[in-house]
Each structure stands twice: as structure tokens, then as C-alpha cells.
Design a protein around this motif. Structure first.
Motif, PDB file in Angstrom:
ATOM      1  N   TYR A 160      33.115  75.929  25.598  1.00  9.23           N
ATOM      2  CA  TYR A 160      33.741  74.606  25.632  1.00  9.23           C
ATOM      3  C   TYR A 160      34.415  74.368  26.972  1.00  9.23           C
ATOM      4  CZ  TYR A 160      38.021  77.182  24.277  1.00  9.23           C
ATOM      5  OH  TYR A 160      39.071  78.048  24.209  1.00  9.23           O
ATOM      6  N   ARG A 162      37.469  72.084  29.216  1.00 10.47           N
ATOM      7  CA  ARG A 162      38.685  71.270  29.203  1.00 10.47           C
ATOM      8  C   ARG A 162      38.947  70.817  30.636  1.00 10.47           C
ATOM      9  NH1 ARG A 162      37.061  71.411  24.795  1.00 10.47           N
ATOM     10  NH2 ARG A 162      37.904  72.618  23.050  1.00 10.47           N
ATOM     11  N   GLY A 163      39.055  69.505  30.831  1.00 14.05           N
ATOM     12  CA  GLY A 163      39.147  69.004  32.201  1.00 14.05           C
ATOM     13  C   GLY A 163      40.338  68.102  32.451  1.00 14.05           C
ATOM     14  N   THR A 164      40.859  68.164  33.672  1.00 15.98           N
ATOM     15  CA  THR A 164      41.876  67.212  34.122  1.00 15.98           C
ATOM     16  C   THR A 164      41.243  66.345  35.207  1.00 15.98           C
ATOM     17  OG1 THR A 164      43.609  68.817  33.664  1.00 15.98           O
ATOM     18  CG2 THR A 164      44.206  66.938  35.044  1.00 15.98           C
ATOM     19  N   ILE A 208      36.967  68.260  26.196  1.00 14.26           N
ATOM     20  CA  ILE A 208      38.208  67.491  26.055  1.00 14.26           C
ATOM     21  C   ILE A 208      38.771  67.237  27.444  1.00 14.26           C
ATOM     22  CG2 ILE A 208      40.604  67.536  25.218  1.00 14.26           C
ATOM     23  CD1 ILE A 208      39.675  69.045  22.780  1.00 14.26           C
ATOM     24  N   TYR A 223      39.346  68.838  37.795  1.00 16.64           N
ATOM     25  CA  TYR A 223      39.615  70.274  37.670  1.00 16.64           C
ATOM     26  C   TYR A 223      39.208  70.713  36.270  1.00 16.64           C
ATOM     27  CZ  TYR A 223      42.097  71.197  42.017  1.00 16.64           C
ATOM     28  OH  TYR A 223      42.405  71.406  43.329  1.00 16.64           O
ATOM     29  N   ASN A 225      38.653  73.842  33.294  1.00 20.78           N
ATOM     30  CA  ASN A 225      38.787  75.169  32.681  1.00 20.78           C
ATOM     31  C   ASN A 225      37.685  75.265  31.638  1.00 20.78           C
ATOM     32  OD1 ASN A 225      41.239  75.125  34.062  1.00 20.78           O
ATOM     33  ND2 ASN A 225      42.385  74.532  32.235  1.00 20.78           N
ATOM     34  N   LYS A 227      35.441  77.583  28.965  1.00 22.92           N
ATOM     35  CA  LYS A 227      35.286  78.842  28.231  1.00 22.92           C
ATOM     36  C   LYS A 227      33.793  79.116  28.155  1.00 22.92           C
ATOM     37  CE  LYS A 227      37.781  81.796  25.576  1.00 22.92           C
ATOM     38  NZ  LYS A 227      36.765  82.443  24.756  1.00 22.92           N
ATOM     39  N   GLU A 292      36.149  83.094  31.375  1.00 19.03           N
ATOM     40  CA  GLU A 292      36.644  81.764  31.723  1.00 19.03           C
ATOM     41  C   GLU A 292      36.169  81.369  33.116  1.00 19.03           C
ATOM     42  OE1 GLU A 292      40.777  80.559  30.256  1.00 19.03           O
ATOM     43  OE2 GLU A 292      40.945  82.717  30.558  1.00 19.03           O
ATOM     44  N   PHE A 294      36.657  78.440  36.282  1.00 15.45           N
ATOM     45  CA  PHE A 294      37.523  77.412  36.865  1.00 15.45           C
ATOM     46  C   PHE A 294      36.837  76.826  38.092  1.00 15.45           C
ATOM     47  CE2 PHE A 294      40.024  80.672  34.802  1.00 15.45           C
ATOM     48  CZ  PHE A 294      40.926  79.951  34.036  1.00 15.45           C
ATOM     49  N   TYR A 295      36.790  75.503  38.157  1.00 16.70           N
ATOM     50  CA  TYR A 295      36.216  74.889  39.365  1.00 16.70           C
ATOM     51  C   TYR A 295      36.750  73.468  39.530  1.00 16.70           C
ATOM     52  CZ  TYR A 295      32.855  73.002  35.926  1.00 16.70           C
ATOM     53  OH  TYR A 295      32.279  72.395  34.838  1.00 16.70           O
TER      54      TYR A 295
ATOM     55  N   ARG B 162      46.547  77.243  30.572  1.00  9.25           N
ATOM     56  CA  ARG B 162      45.793  76.932  31.782  1.00  9.25           C
ATOM     57  C   ARG B 162      46.267  75.579  32.290  1.00  9.25           C
ATOM     58  NH1 ARG B 162      45.437  81.537  31.046  1.00  9.25           N
ATOM     59  NH2 ARG B 162      43.641  82.739  30.359  1.00  9.25           N
ATOM     60  N   THR B 164      46.744  72.442  35.418  1.00 13.23           N
ATOM     61  CA  THR B 164      46.380  71.801  36.681  1.00 13.23           C
ATOM     62  C   THR B 164      47.636  71.140  37.233  1.00 13.23           C
ATOM     63  OG1 THR B 164      44.147  71.394  35.861  1.00 13.23           O
ATOM     64  CG2 THR B 164      44.837  70.147  37.801  1.00 13.23           C
ATOM     65  N   ILE B 190      41.826  79.316  43.701  1.00  9.95           N
ATOM     66  CA  ILE B 190      41.929  79.209  42.244  1.00  9.95           C
ATOM     67  C   ILE B 190      41.799  80.636  41.722  1.00  9.95           C
ATOM     68  CG2 ILE B 190      40.887  78.342  40.110  1.00  9.95           C
ATOM     69  CD1 ILE B 190      39.769  75.998  41.628  1.00  9.95           C
ATOM     70  N   TYR B 223      49.350  69.081  34.158  1.00 12.41           N
ATOM     71  CA  TYR B 223      48.562  68.910  32.937  1.00 12.41           C
ATOM     72  C   TYR B 223      48.215  70.292  32.390  1.00 12.41           C
ATOM     73  CZ  TYR B 223      47.778  63.903  32.974  1.00 12.41           C
ATOM     74  OH  TYR B 223      47.942  62.547  32.891  1.00 12.41           O
ATOM     75  N   ASN B 225      46.453  72.828  29.336  1.00 10.80           N
ATOM     76  CA  ASN B 225      45.638  73.170  28.173  1.00 10.80           C
ATOM     77  C   ASN B 225      46.145  74.513  27.695  1.00 10.80           C
ATOM     78  OD1 ASN B 225      44.080  71.012  29.120  1.00 10.80           O
ATOM     79  ND2 ASN B 225      42.626  72.368  30.143  1.00 10.80           N
ATOM     80  N   PHE B 294      47.647  70.150  24.283  1.00 11.40           N
ATOM     81  CA  PHE B 294      47.492  69.442  25.550  1.00 11.40           C
ATOM     82  C   PHE B 294      48.761  68.634  25.811  1.00 11.40           C
ATOM     83  CE2 PHE B 294      43.423  70.028  23.522  1.00 11.40           C
ATOM     84  CZ  PHE B 294      42.612  70.505  24.536  1.00 11.40           C
TER      85      PHE B 294
END
Lengths: 338, 338
Positions: A160, A162-164, A208, A223, A225, A227, A292, A294-295, B162, B164, B190, B223, B225, B294
Motif C-alpha cells: 500500500y 501513503r502520500g503527501t 491514501i 512525497y 511512503n 509499504k 518500506e 520512500f521517494y 512516517r 513529511t 531521505i 503531515y 502517517n 493521519f
């Protein structure tokens, strides 16, 4: 050779028109808008056939010395597909007209999924758009999400995501109309709409997002995260992402440290308006920690949907049944190569 | 009554001095700096005893009509603890002097953990700072991370987090010196340093951060998660977070939609410089999805460490052995209440 019209000659419309023009299997019959100022002069300069949305607009255009080929109805009579690039929520009103004329149509991300019943992202679901009557090319942010996550999913790495999302404040040409200054403005709803929007293309994605507006006009930055399904190497992740031809891998260590430096590089490359059709993803910043990932990447909100729209035209008109071939053809015509 | 000195009268130092001044169990003996311009006039106006870092500075101050009580050595002779608020990496050089004078000292987040061997965050590790010789009050971002995650940890809800971090471009009073404009600049690494920095206070925290600079000067925005240990209700999460007296719960629906509106509210409250000592966390935006949490909050990078510094003084000097009592006392003196 399929006849195509562009309705709405704004930031997306003018780019779609130019992109159609350089394809060899579709023809830009004309562009249609309501404006008669400097903006439509761009179409005049490019010798596009110009149509007016309304009779009133036609009068004003003529008064401004613009040669008008007719009204929107006249244009619709000559084409089998319309790309509607009118501002948010206006396209929804045009849809009835397109249906009455029995013309296929493509909307953009500002419209609701329900308006077309199909949402499009070339590398994810080209096949499901073959020969259908209408689709919606999802928004810039959603397009970037789908390209990256679809690549991870293809390699069976994605659990899954999760993004900002750091959104630009306003379109650059409209910044005189006001945009936020010296602040940040979150979108109230967490999760933000982009996650469900990506699921309108691919319901299987577990994604999400949260979104916040920042005071700059160049491009969005995301950004993530993620999984993964298992512990993986950075190399394996990069190999997965590199199966997308529309992700451009950039390097912080080569001075591409920000939205503005990336923009300048694409201007250097001679792209029209400095357009970046690709997701610009920092290869050297990308990090895998156990299972995990991250990018971060940058999204040109004016340009990223242009190649998608060309592919959508091919899918809906059936001039190319193979999505990969369409993507390759579009990429070549627009100068997209990793 | 413990005698305290503030060395470095910049954005942090001037705030720390004022905060010491309103405590009843410690005494501000003097402030020490090298400047003789408008900035030190603030200390003159407040009738603080002023000391000069160097002989040269002392001459210039006197030439500017400032009444100088002596040099830094003179000040150190009168105190048992120094709060060093000099710019990044300068404090590390002062440390030898403090050690030679056998004076306790507090550094701030710009310095390395190794310089003091102890890093401080009041709600997390007050006890471990009791009567020790030196500590480092961690940076603004790290302080906010520790307050929020410590609260979740206390309620045994926290699995891992996690984040940002959207960092402000520059301090507001220094924006004439330049800051980024119309762009965003990621931190190259990162994970960014704030995660490991939080672990310098609490090694048990599983926290990974990414950070990006945005073109505004008001405050940081984070932000998050968070993976919870179990499926939980929003209420349970809020109850956990509300065990921190230094998280201010704000509501988007009440018009607090951005950094600037939050800043204006704290100015309205009559806080000096509009300082926000609390983490301002959006209660209505906070969302729990299954075992995931979140949320977003805002951090005043000039103010958040001020109450922490007062508590650190109490811990190091041993004038209060109970962390909760120190926190309550500091909160009351600075007008912090949920």
C-alpha cells in the motif's frame, strides 16, 4: 485518420491541440473557445481552424479580426471525437451536446468519474477504454500516482502507498488573479480526493493521500511512503519504476534540487512551454528501508495529462488496439524518452 | 533562586531571556552578545544586564551608548547555568569555556547530540536530565515530533510513524537575506535528520521523516502517517494526544485553515511576537483508518523550544525534581493551556 476537435483552448486545450497536430493517425479539425483576446491569437498564429462556442463569441471574435470557421455545432458536425478542455465543471454541461450529436468525448480530471463512467490512465487501463464512447483523463496528481504505483504493482511489489501532496498554488499564467502567499493551506479532508480518484482507474490500489497547497506556481511535489510486499533492494524498485516510459529519473546530485531547476531543464530541452510530460522522480533520493519505500517526485500539472489524452483518443477511436504501441507512438511524437 | 545567563541574543535568546524573567525560581543575571545595533536595544529597553562577547564588541556597544556590565567571563562568574542560543555550530566552541568555568549549559538543536551527550524533550525525558551538567534542547521540528509521538506511545498506541516535514524557507526577520521563491527544495537525504534526532531523546521511537523547504516564513507544517498497534477510534487517539499539555488542538472549520491564520490567532492572544509554544494540531482533520492514523500540525520554529528550555533549566539545576510540576509551572508562566 480520425477527425478530432478541441473544445476549450486554455492551458490544457492549447497543449492538446499541438499534440494532436503532430500525430499521423488523427487530425485536428479545429479548436473552439469563447475568448477573443491574446490567448486565442496563439491558435491564429498556428493556423488552427477556430470555432466560437456561442454566437456572441463569434461576433466578438470577428470584431477582433479573427477568422472564425463557425460555431461549436459546425465543428461537432465534422468530427468523431471531442477533447473537452473547458474549465472545471463546464465540460459536464457540454456532455449532453456531445451525446446528442453522437460524438465520442474525452473530459479531464476536474470532472466527476460518473460523468463518463470511465477514467483513464494509459499505462494502467488503456484496454478498458477501447472503442468506448467517453472517458475522463484523470487529473495531473492522480496521473502521477497511477504511473508510479502501477509500475510497482506490475512488479508485484506494492502493498500500500501513503502520500503527501504539495500542490502548487495557482497556474502560472493566472497568478495575477491571486494565489496564496507566505503560507500553506491544507486540504481539509484527510484522506484527500486523489486516492479515491486513482481508485476510479484501478480499484485494487490501496492508496491514501493528504494534500496541502504551497505558495509557488511551478509544479506539484509528492512525497510517498510505500509499504512493499517484501523486503526489496533499491535496484529492484528502480527496475520496476523504469518499466514506465513516463517516469523521468532525475538526480539531486546533478543540481536538480527543486521545482525551478527541473523546469529550467525542460525549457533547455526545447519542450513547448518547458512542458514536462513525465513524472520527474529523484533516483538518488529514493530509499528502501526493509519493506518500506520512500521517494519524492515532481508533477507538471499543465503537461502530464497531454500524452495521456493522445492515448485516450487512440483507445476510444480504436485506431490503435495495443496500449503499448499507442504509448510508444505518443512518446516518440512528443520527445518523451527516459 | 538559580542564576542563569543567556549567551546569544537572537531569535531564540531573546525569547529565552523573557521566559526566564517570568519564572519565580530562577534569575536572569544577564544576556551576552556581540551585536550593538537595534537588536540589542530590545534588551536595553527591557533593562536586562548586558554583557559583551568580546572586548571589541564591548567597545562598539559602549560607542553605541549601551551600558555594558562586562564581558562574557564576567557574566559566567555570576551564574551556575548558561543557556547558549548562539547560531548553529558556534555554541560548540563556547562549550570549552563553560566546562573550564564549571558551569552547567544548555545548547539548542543546531548543535550535535555528542556535544552534550544528552538531548532533552520535557514530556519525554525530563527525569534523565536531573542534575546533569549539560543538555541539548532538540530542534523545533524534533520537539514537535517528540511531543506528539510520546503522547501516542504513553497510550501504547504507537507502532511506527512516517512524516513529511514542510519546512519554512527562512526566519521571518531574516527574509531580506534571501530565501527560496516560487519553488520547493527537498532535503537531499531521505530519511531526513529529524527522525534520528528524535531517537537521540527516545531511541525506542520508530520514526522516519522526509523534509522539504517551501517558500514561506511563518512556520513548519508536518503531515504524518502513523501505524497504530491496533485498530483504534479517533476519540482514543485524541485522548492520547490530549495528555500532552503542549499540543494545541485547532479546528479547520473555525477558519484556522493555514499557517497565517494560526499566526494571527496567536498575535490576537497577545503572545509576544505571536509566539506559539504549542504544536497546533488539526483535530477535525485528524483521521483514523483501521490501524492507521493521519494528521497534520503546525510548528512555530522560533517559539516551540522556549518552554522546553525553561524545563531543561529546572532539570539541570535540580530546582524541580518532578517533570510534570516543572511543565505545569512553565505552562502557567507562559500562558500555555489547552
Amino acid at each position: 485518420m480520425k477527425n478530432i476537435a478541441v473544445v476549450g483552448y486554455g492551458v490544457i486545450g492549447k497543449r492538446v491541440a499541438d499534440a494532436i497536430k503532430v500525430q499521423d493517425d488523427m487530425k485536428l479539425v479545429g479548436v473552439c473557445d469563447i475568448i477573443s483576446d491574446w490567448r486565442i491569437q496563439n491558435a491564429v498564429r498556428k493556423d488552427y481552424d477556430i470555432y466560437a462556442t456561442t454566437t456572441e463569441a463569434e461576433k466578438q471574435m470577428k470584431a477582433s479580426g479573427i477568422s472564425v470557421m463557425g460555431n461549436m455545432q459546425d465543428l461537432l458536425d465534422k468530427v468523431e471525437l471531442v477533447v473537452d478542455c473547458t474549465p472545471k465543471m463546464i465540460a459536464a454541461k457540454n456532455v449532453e451536446t456531445y451525446k446528442t450529436h453522437n460524438i465520442k468525448f474525452i473530459l479531464h480530471g476536474g470532472e466527476k468519474h460518473e460523468t463518463t463512467g470511465h477514467s483513464f490512465s494509459a499505462e494502467n487501463n488503456y484496454n478498458t477504454a477501447l472503442n468506448i464512447n467517453a472517458t475522463r483523463v484523470v487529473s495531473c496528481n492522480t496521473t502521477s500516482i497511477l504511473r508510479t504505483l502501477t509500475a510497482l504493482k506490475r512488479a508485484d511489489l506494492l502493498d500500500y502507498a501513503r502520500g503527501t501532496l504539495l500542490r502548487r498554488a495557482t497556474d502560472p499564467w493566472e497568478s495575477h488573479l491571486g494565489g496564496i502567499m507566505n503560507t500553506m493551506v491544507p486540504e481539509k479532508e484527510i484522506p484527500s480526493h486523489q486516492g479515491p480518484d486513482a481508485q476510479s482507474v484501478d480499484p485494487d490500489l490501496d492508496v491514501i493521500t493528504s494534500a496541502v497547497k504551497v505558495p509557488q506556481t511551478l509544479s506539484h511535489m509528492h512525497y510517498w511512503n510505500v509499504k512493499l510486499k517484501k523486503e526489496t533492494s533499491k535496484e529492484e524498485v528502480l527496475n520496476a519504476l523504469k518499466t514506465s516510459s513516463r517516469i523521468k529519473f532525475i538526480h539531486y546530485d546533478q543540481g536538480l534540487v527543486s521545482n525551478n531547476t527541473i523546469k529550467e531543464m525542460f525549457l533547455d530541452m526545447g519542450r513547448p512551454w518547458g512542458d514536462m510530460y513525465e513524472v520527474a522522480l529523484w533516483e538518488d533520493m529514493l530509499k528502501v528501508v526493509g519493506d518500506e519505500l520512500f521517494y519524492a517526485y515532481v508533477v507538471d500539472n499543465q503537461a502530464i495529462v497531454i500524452p495521456e489524452t493522445i492515448d485516450a483518443i487512440r483507445a476510444l477511436t480504436g485506431i490503435e488496439m495495443d496500449g503499448n504501441k499507442s504509448i510508444a507512438k505518443t512518446n516518440k511524437s512528443l520527445g518523451i524518452n527516459q
